[in-house]
Design a protein around this motif. Structure first.
Motif: not given
Length: 910
Positions: A452-453, A358-368, A383-394
């Motif tokens: 992207a969230w 499993n490999f993943y990078h999910k930075p989260v940013a928020n402005l309060n 105001l928030y945002a997150s961007w996830g990139r990655g997955g799992g091998t098989g």
């Protein structure tokens, strides 16, 4: 203690009478600086004397002294000692609120940013079933584990799955799994929007950045329209520190684990600016075979407070990681090859390769932004945002080759496959004529889940009068996810080719025929699974295999709360309504004109209310009730990972009832909670295409007919009692305990209905589940913990937990009960003050978990009884063949829990 205090007071009065001096009083209130609430049980002593007392539950103290001026010393286990000067004019002096801070080195925040959004229980005057874990305890207890380890001493919380690898743990609250527990980060929802699940590997840095964790069991206090069926878990991170300083730390643990962390805070300058930054790196081989892991964590926070009305804070945090995984196996395999056995890896030319990473990078940013409009009105927005990139091998293709043992030591199976033979796979792939793999070859693929969230939560609070508060706000979210597969390792091949028919809206499965165009593609690029690389590099459309689809989920909700309170009574009412829309886009299996699915929207709502009454100084009772109408998750709206809309979904219904009693005194506090939650109207639907002409039930069906299979009627009723207490007999002893006794059962029958395309029922089958036990979490748990500071800054602690009534994670009337087990964790802490004026410190912490090396099954995913036949419908049973482990048939699948583990950390605070 009370007798001693009375005797001491009598002695002072007697001396005063003899010497004709009048006595004076020093009073005040001690405040917990981390939570801005009274601190009970703190020691207050007049400096240079033995005159002292302890604060009551409201943090108040009163000392009688003959010294007209002097200093009082305030101390509490886990907090910095504070000295306050006083001068008495007349007969008494009130020193006011004395704020004490946690031990040095913790990143104390300027204010709790987003304080109107982060709905923690300290804002709730109506009591709820809640447990709060502070930063000092998180840092001390988590060690090398997931942040879920911090919650193991919480009533009705069960942590499992650690054996899968770093970050693969999961928790249940009151018997409800993670998709039925709401998780919040600084007030923003972080459950997956597609399925509601949590993946703790994405949050591997949480233990470094958490200011505190609050577990609100049951209805909770969150005002948002979220699915807190089991409870709500609030993770509140650190913010910008008001003082300059920082820390560096290093830690080591079993299985070659190493971690280093560094943090620095600029402090807030005269213009109101400040910054805090923290970074860490970790790596380890994992407790079980083939579960290596490595990752980093970063945290950057910028604070700006221009004046008393406005406070801004921007933070970004992420935890890129990769870890190899272990899956459940038969007990017989563990007994044959060791409890750490894992068959998901092998060696190529002596180099380790895992098939499952499993490999993943999910930075989260928020402005309060916190805006104090006036003395009675405030507005908080994040105001928030997150961007996830990655997955799992098989594995991909059917060309897998394994190292074999001649005979399985337990089952007797011959030529039994164990580890992966990558040398043989590589040789087979090299022998392929053109070097382009097909279904008969082998490659390692990566299933990507990129998203992207973006979201906004805002809350307006108005104090209508001295006793009445009004809150209302908005909760807006939009989410776009991309799912596809790519090759991560060709294992000697030069490429991969595959063909497929393209669907239209008539053919719900890709059945090749003359009406559907058949296309093929060949890929020749492999992609690195390093999480940093994966974040910035995505596969071209021409390099995607197996599937390629995306979805857009939009959510809009409004919420409100009215709360009344006076000295002895409080009541609240909450309500929320939301609309959630879904649309799916399939670029791989559909012709261009059919790639966009129908858009589906659902409305959900919830209402909650409760009241509390303090009928004596130390006693309070409360009751809450709530009802949820929850929209189905995205993965149940579209059938079989196609654009076909499930016509049978409906909102799930949840009813929660809760009542409790709280006792609070100077040295002892306790809470007793009772709850009952029902969860029903769950619908799971699949569809298939009839292969040949035939009948279902008594109705004729034709080849090509679409047949829906609807599973519904699975109702769960969770009820139970919870007890937790804190006992502080002296300032250097802290005793905590908990107990939870649950009865979590299925009710009625599970009904499976096969329907035709017009939704007419063809065949109805029923499975009696009534009274069957819900599995995957221990229904009865007990725990006791003690912390003792036997000399200043040197403490030891230990926690004991017992788990009972743990059942397999299957839906069955006669579910399989696992053996009960006990765990004991222990630790030692020492703080050495160093530097000028002893303002800096070096902290040492050693943990040992499962001290007595208990061997236990932490979970099972099957329900095989000991009287079941080992094979087929006749022959020996597990019992007659002697294949039983602790009363459990060894053909069952699951995990053993970890044995004895340890970790050691040294930390320098400056």
């Amino acid at each position: 203690m009370k007798i001693f205090k009375n005797a001491l007071l009598f002695g002072f009065m007697f001396i005063s009478t003899l010497t004709v001096f009048s006595q004076s009083k020093v009073t005040g209130t001690v405040i917990d600086g981390e939570f801005n609430q009274p601190l009970a049980g703190a020691s207050v002593v007049v400096k240079g004397t033995t005159t002292g007392t302890a604060t009551d539950f409201d943090g108040k103290f009163e000392i009688t002294t003959s010294q007209k001026s002097g200093e009082i010393v305030i101390s509490f286990l886990g907090y910095e000692t504070k000295t306050v000067s006083y001068t008495i004019t007349g007969n008494s002096v009130n020193v006011g609120n004395v704020v004490v801070s946690p031990e040095a080195g913790q990143l104390e925040e300027v204010v709790l940013v987003g304080k109107g959004i982060i709905d923690v229980a300290k804002e709730r005057k109506t009591p709820i079933a809640v447990s709060t874990i502070k930063a000092s305890e998180i840092q001390a207890k988590v060690g090398t584990a997931d942040v879920t380890q911090a919650m193991v001493n919480t009533p009705s919380v069960y942590v499992a799955g650690q054996a899968g690898g770093y970050g693969d743990s999961r928790i249940t609250v009151r018997g409800f799994q993670q998709d039925n527990t709401a998780f919040l980060l600084n007030g923003q929802p972080i459950n997956g929007m597609e399925d509601g699940k949590m993946y703790w590997s994405n949050w591997s840095g949480m233990s470094d950045i958490a200011n505190f964790i609050q577990v609100q069991r049951g209805l909770g206090s969150s005002k948002l329209a979220i699915s807190s069926v089991g409870g709500t878990v609030n993770f509140v991170t650190k913010a910008t520190d008001k003082k300059e300083g920082g820390f560096v730390s290093m830690g080591v643990a079993n299985s070659d684990y190493f971690k280093s962390t560094a943090a620095y805070n600029t402090g807030m300058n005269a213009k109101g600016f400040g910054m805090s930054i923290m970074m860490s790196h970790w790596q380890g081989d994992g407790y079980n075979q083939g579960t290596r892991g490595e990752g980093q964590n970063y945290f950057i926070s910028f604070g700006y407070k221009p004046n008393e009305k406005h406070n801004f804070n921007f933070l970004i945090t992420g935890a890129p990681q990769s870890h190899d995984q272990n899956f459940t196996k038969r007990i017989s395999d563990y007994l044959a090859f060791g409890r750490k056995y894992n068959n998901n890896f092998g060696y190529l030319n002596g180099k380790y390769i895992s098939e499952r990473t499993n490999f993943y990078h999910k930075p989260v940013a928020n402005l309060n932004w916190d805006f104090n409009i006036n003395s009675t009105t405030s507005l908080s927005t994040v105001l928030y945002a997150s961007w996830g990139r990655g997955g799992g091998t098989g594995n991909y293709g059917s060309g897998k080759v394994s190292v074999k043992v001649p005979t399985h030591p337990i089952t007797g199976q011959t030529n039994y496959s164990t580890y992966i033979d990558y040398d043989a796979i590589y040789a087979n792939n090299l022998a392929d004529a053109d070097g382009i793999g097909t279904g008969s070859n082998y490659a390692i693929r990566a299933s990507m889940n990129n998203h992207a969230w973006y979201g906004l939560v805002t809350n307006f609070k108005k104090e209508l009068n001295e006793n009445l508060n009004l809150n209302f706000g908005l909760d807006l979210r939009t989410y776009n996810g991309d799912h596809y597969r790519q090759i991560s390792n060709f294992v000697g091949l030069n490429g991969w080719t595959e063909s497929r028919p393209l669907r239209d809206n008539t053919h719900v499965v890709p059945v090749p025929n003359t009406t559907l165009p058949v296309v093929s593609n060949t890929v020749n690029q492999s992609y690195n699974i390093n999480p940093w690389y994966a974040f910035f590099n995505t596969a071209d459309d021409s390099q995607k295999i197996d599937y390629d689809y995306s979805e857009t989920i939009s959510y809009g909700g409004v919420f409100g709360q009215l709360e009344y309170s006076n000295d002895n009574f409080s009541a609240f009412f909450q309500g929320a309504i939301s609309n959630q829309s879904h649309q799916r886009f399939d670029y791989y299996d559909y012709q261009d004109q059919y790639q966009d699915s129908e858009k589906v929207s659902n409305v959900g709502y919830n209402v909650k209310g409760g009241a509390a009454y303090n009928f004596a100084e130390k006693h309070a009772v409360y009751a809450n009730a709530g009802y949820y109408s929850r929209q189905p998750y995205h993965d149940n709206i579209y059938l079989n990972f196609t654009n076909q809309v499930n016509p049978l979904t409906e909102n799930e219904k949840v009813l929660g009832l809760e009542a409790g009693y709280t006792f609070k005194s100077k040295m002892f506090t306790a809470s007793l909670n009772a709850y009952r939650t029902t969860w029903e109207d769950r619908v799971v639907t699949t569809s298939t295409v009839q292969a040949t002409n035939g009948t279902i039930g008594t109705t004729p069906v034709l080849a090509g007919d679409v047949i829906f299979t609807e599973n519904q009627g699975v109702k769960q009723i969770h009820s139970g009692l919870e007890l937790d207490f804190v006992f502080k007999p002296t300032s250097n002893i802290d005793v905590k305990g908990f107990a939870s006794m649950g009865n979590w059962e299925y009710a009625d029958k599970a009904i499976s209905t096969k329907r035709d395309e017009n939704l007419n029922p063809l065949l109805v089958t029923e499975t009696d589940l009534d009274g069957g036990k819900v599995g995957d979490a221990a229904q009865t748990t007990w725990g006791l913990g003690v912390k003792y500071e036997f000399i200043k800054n040197f403490s030891i602690d230990a926690d004991w937990r017992n788990y009972d009534k743990l059942y397999a994670n299957v839906a069955a009337k006669d579910n399989l009960e696992l053996p009960s087990y006990d765990l004991v964790d222990a630790g030692i802490s020492y703080k050495m003050l160093v530097g000028k004026d002893k303002q800096n410190s070096v902290n040492f912490r050693f943990n040992m978990n499962n001290v007595f090396d208990e061997v236990y099954l932490s979970e099972l995913t099957s329900n095989i009884k000991t009287d079941a036949f080992i094979s087929g419908t006749s022959g020996p049973t597990y019992q007659s063949a002697g294949r039983v482990y602790k009363g459990i048939a060894d053909g069952n699948q699951g995990y053993f829990g970890f044995g004895r583990t340890w970790n050691f950390t040294i930390r320098y605070n400056f």
